[in-house]
Every structure is written in C-alpha cells, then in structure tokens.
Design an enzyme around this catalytic site. Sequence first.
Site, PDB file in Angstrom:
ATOM      1  N   HIS A 262       0.706  -1.289   0.004  1.00 45.37           N
ATOM      2  CA  HIS A 262      -0.007   0.064  -0.017  1.00 45.37           C
ATOM      3  C   HIS A 262       0.919   1.195  -0.085  1.00 45.37           C
ATOM      4  CE1 HIS A 262      -3.417   2.658   0.862  1.00 45.37           C
ATOM      5  NE2 HIS A 262      -2.611   3.099   1.788  1.00 45.37           N
ATOM      6  N   GLU A 263       1.967   1.263   0.873  1.00 46.18           N
ATOM      7  CA  GLU A 263       2.863   2.313   0.788  1.00 46.18           C
ATOM      8  C   GLU A 263       3.584   2.472  -0.338  1.00 46.18           C
ATOM      9  OE1 GLU A 263       2.747   4.493   3.328  1.00 46.18           O
ATOM     10  OE2 GLU A 263       1.177   3.384   4.419  1.00 46.18           O
ATOM     11  N   ARG A 265       2.494   1.582  -3.276  1.00 41.29           N
ATOM     12  CA  ARG A 265       1.802   1.876  -4.758  1.00 41.29           C
ATOM     13  C   ARG A 265       1.384   3.392  -4.358  1.00 41.29           C
ATOM     14  NH1 ARG A 265      -1.973  -3.545  -4.790  1.00 41.29           N
ATOM     15  NH2 ARG A 265      -0.875  -4.504  -6.214  1.00 41.29           N
ATOM     16  N   TYR A 377       9.318 -19.276 -24.830  1.00 40.50           N
ATOM     17  CA  TYR A 377      10.718 -19.557 -25.148  1.00 40.50           C
ATOM     18  C   TYR A 377      10.928 -20.640 -26.215  1.00 40.50           C
ATOM     19  CZ  TYR A 377      11.077 -16.544 -20.969  1.00 40.50           C
ATOM     20  OH  TYR A 377      11.218 -15.365 -20.292  1.00 40.50           O
ATOM     21  N   ARG A 418      17.268 -13.970 -12.236  1.00 37.14           N
ATOM     22  CA  ARG A 418      17.044 -13.678 -13.919  1.00 37.14           C
ATOM     23  C   ARG A 418      18.202 -14.316 -14.504  1.00 37.14           C
ATOM     24  NH1 ARG A 418      13.990  -9.303 -14.782  1.00 37.14           N
ATOM     25  NH2 ARG A 418      13.948  -9.947 -17.026  1.00 37.14           N
TER      26      ARG A 418
END
Length: 469
Positions: A262-263, A265, A377, A418
């Site tokens: 929330h903070e 966003r 992929y 990644r």
Amino acid sequence: MKLPKITNLYGRIFAVFWLTMLLVLLAVMALPHLDPRNTREVSTEHYQKIMVMKQQIERRFATQKDLDKILKRLVRPSRAMPHGDRLSEPSSNKPRFFITDLDGNILTPSTGRDYAHKAVRNFVSNVEDPHQPLQRLYGRFILAGPFPIHLANADYLLYVGMKSNELPPFFLQLLDHPIQLLLLVMLVSTPLLLRLSWVLSQPARLLEKAAQRVARGEFEIDPMLERGTSEFRQAGASFNQMVEAVNQMMSRQQRLLSDISHELRSPLTRLRMAQALATRKQGESQELARIDTEAQRLELMIAHLLELSRMQVDSHQKREIQSLTSLWETLLEDTQFEAEQMGKSLVFTSIPERHIACHPQLLISALENIIRNAIYYGKDKACVTMTAEADQLHIQVEDNGEGVAEEELTSIFRPFYRVSTARDRNSGGTGLGLAITENAIRQHNGRIHAVRSPLGGLLVEIHLPLVAL
C-alpha cells in the site's frame, strides 16, 4: 477407595511392570499350595469308603493264618472275595491294597515294574504319624493310608490305592513345565501390555498426524493433542503453541507485506501521474517512456510479491479433492489454441483418471506458468507429458528453445533470479513466476526441478502426491 488415575508416562510403565511381577509372584506362591500331589488329609467320604473295604478284608480273611496267601490274594481282589463281597467299584477303578508292618516295610509282593509299588514306598517314607491317615496323588494314582488292620493274628498297616480317571489339573502341568507357566504369565500380561502400548501410541499417532498436516501447510490447532499422559500433554501443548506462533507470524508477515504494498503503490501512483503530466506538457520522450516502463514493472513485482505471500499463508484453507481432468483439461486446450495463434505447437498426452487434494487455483496457475514459459521460449514446439504411477503424478513440460545453462538450473526457482541467457533477456518478467510455481508445488507436498530437455530447451519435472478414492 478409588485409586488415583496415573497420568504420568513412566508411572504407567512402572505400574504395568509391577502388576506383571505381582501376577508372577502370586502364581509362584499359590500354585504349590493348590498342588494335589501335596500330602493332605483324607476326606470324610473317602475315609468311610476305605473303612468299609478294610472291614470286608478283615472279615474275609478272619480264619486265614498264612499272611503270604492273604497278600497274594489281595493283589488280585477280584479272586480274593466272593462275588457278593466284591467292592462296589467300577472295573476301571478297582482299588489296590498294600500291607506294611508297623515299621513301614512293604509286605505286599511287587509285580515287576510296578509304578504303584514305587509310589507306596515313597508315600510310606513320608508318613510321620501312623494314626493319622493321609492321601496323595501320584500321577493318576491316589494313595491313602495308613489304616490299622488285623490279619493272620497280627497288626499291620493298610494302604489303599485307586486310579484317578481325572486328567491332571492345568496348574499341575504348569508346575511340571516351567515353560508353560512362563507362557501363562505372558498370556495374562499381554492384554495389559497391549493396553499400555495403545495408550502410548495413540497420542504419538495424533502427534504424527498433526506434524504431517503442518508439513502440508495446514497450520491448525488440535485440542486432542493435549490429552493422555503428562509427557504427551506437554508435547501436544507445545506443538499447538508452535502452530499458533507460526500462524501469528505468517499473519503478521501478510499484514506487513500488505502495508508495504500500500505504501509503495501510493508514491508509485503519484509517479505515474507525474509522468503522464510531463508527457502531456513536453510530449513523448525516451526518458519518460523508460520511467513508465519501470513503474509498470515495479507495480507488477509488487502484485507478484503479494500473490506469493498470500499463497504461503492461506493455501491450506481451500483444499478440495479434484480430478486431474477437471483441473487441467481446459488449461491444456486453451494454451494449445494460443500456441497455434503464435505459429507454434503444443502437444500433450491424455490426462490420467486420478484425483488429487489441492488448492485448485494454485495448481492451475503453477502449471499454466510453466506451459506458457515453454510456449514463449520454445522455437516452435512444446510438450506436456502426464503419467500416474502408484500414488504419484509425474508431469514433464519441455520446449525446443535455447534452454538454461547447467549451472543455473537449480537457481531459476529463486525469487527475483534472472538467467543470463537470451531466454530471459527482454522478457519483461519480474523473476517471481517460477518462484511462485515452486512454492505452489511445495505447498502440495510435491517436488519440482529443471534439467536440459532432449529437444534442446528446458525440461521442468513436477511430482505430486495423488489420493485414492
């Protein structure tokens, strides 16, 4: 007086042990006193019957002066008396008479290997008072005596033996065979020991089932764990406290992530509004487009984090039994259609007719993520294989893309990881997709890992437990 209930585990073990020892002690002390082979007084009925026999013998041989002839005829009682004087005993239980002098010397002649004659010799040697008739059992032969008798103008002692038609008592066999006594004690103590083992194993089984539920991600408090002996009650209470602590910790974690999202966003929304205003005033630019792209990626990452957290907290609360067909058939058909639109092919085997206990949406999303990755992929082909063996489901999803380097195969399920190959380059992903999938599979007591595919790309293998209906 009501005995106090023993709730201590060791107290119950010692109670059963001492009770078993008490049974053994009572058996050892009581059986000798119940042994019919012990010398005891002649019963009144038996005494009166023998006195009648004695009187018949004295009357029959009152005129006979030769003791040897009397003894020989007493050995064969059926010939010693006329038919009217025969004792009223059944033929299978004719009495035998043995005469001794006052010093205990047996005068009745022996007939070879005569067991009764040996028994009389032993019985006479144990008689302490010739005026107190006693009886004793020798196998199936009962001896009674001594009884004073007058024959051939002299005084002698009479011993009467009769065959017992009754089998030796069970406890008599126990005395003669210690192994049988041991087996009897074991037979008596076995129910007590079985009861003790049940008392000990029941709480342990409850604790085991509770631990299995926790392993499946079901953090539920079970009041049944706090019953039984004090040791198991303490263990059950500690287990429930642990489950409650885990629930509170996960709830706090979920609340913290919700607050963080929330903070995050709020400034993220303001950032995108500022970027939109700047674009309106200054027009499109490469820098503003980059800001918008990174803001979108950050928003997606926050959404995935919330999804991962939510999955860890409440995935066990929506479990149900589902057939594999109803779970994944629509998914496979939809993804096959999407692959065809991309100019690729998705091949899958028939779905086994089995069932699984699951959170349906989680497993659908987990397999969907892997299949879409394989389609995305892969160069032009992806395959899904499902097989069921015993109580396990095996799923293989593979593609013919560039794959993942061997050293990175164990790392692709880590959050935010990644890969360095072109497989993940420019994908726009957050690095949370496979982490969410791995978490969903683990929540269902399954396993997932990745290897090189024979097609050249990546092969993801999933193993899930099935349920029998």
